[in-house]
Design a protein around this motif. Sequence first.
Motif: not given
Length: 52
Positions: A22, A25, A28, A31-34, A36-38
């Motif tokens: 993944r 953290a 995440m 990047t301000n949760r931009r 979240t997925r790989h």
Amino acid sequence: MSTHKTLGKKLRLNKATNSNRRVPAWIMIKTNRRFTRHPKTRNWRRNKLKRS
């Protein structure tokens, strides 16, 4: 898959296992949760590796 694997196959499978993680953290958060997925995550049942 055979029990006795060649070194090249072992190294390729090991690289595929290590890269199938993944997003960390801290990335995440950074990047301000931009992200979240790989985009290249792979499930062992759904997506098979390319044979080489």
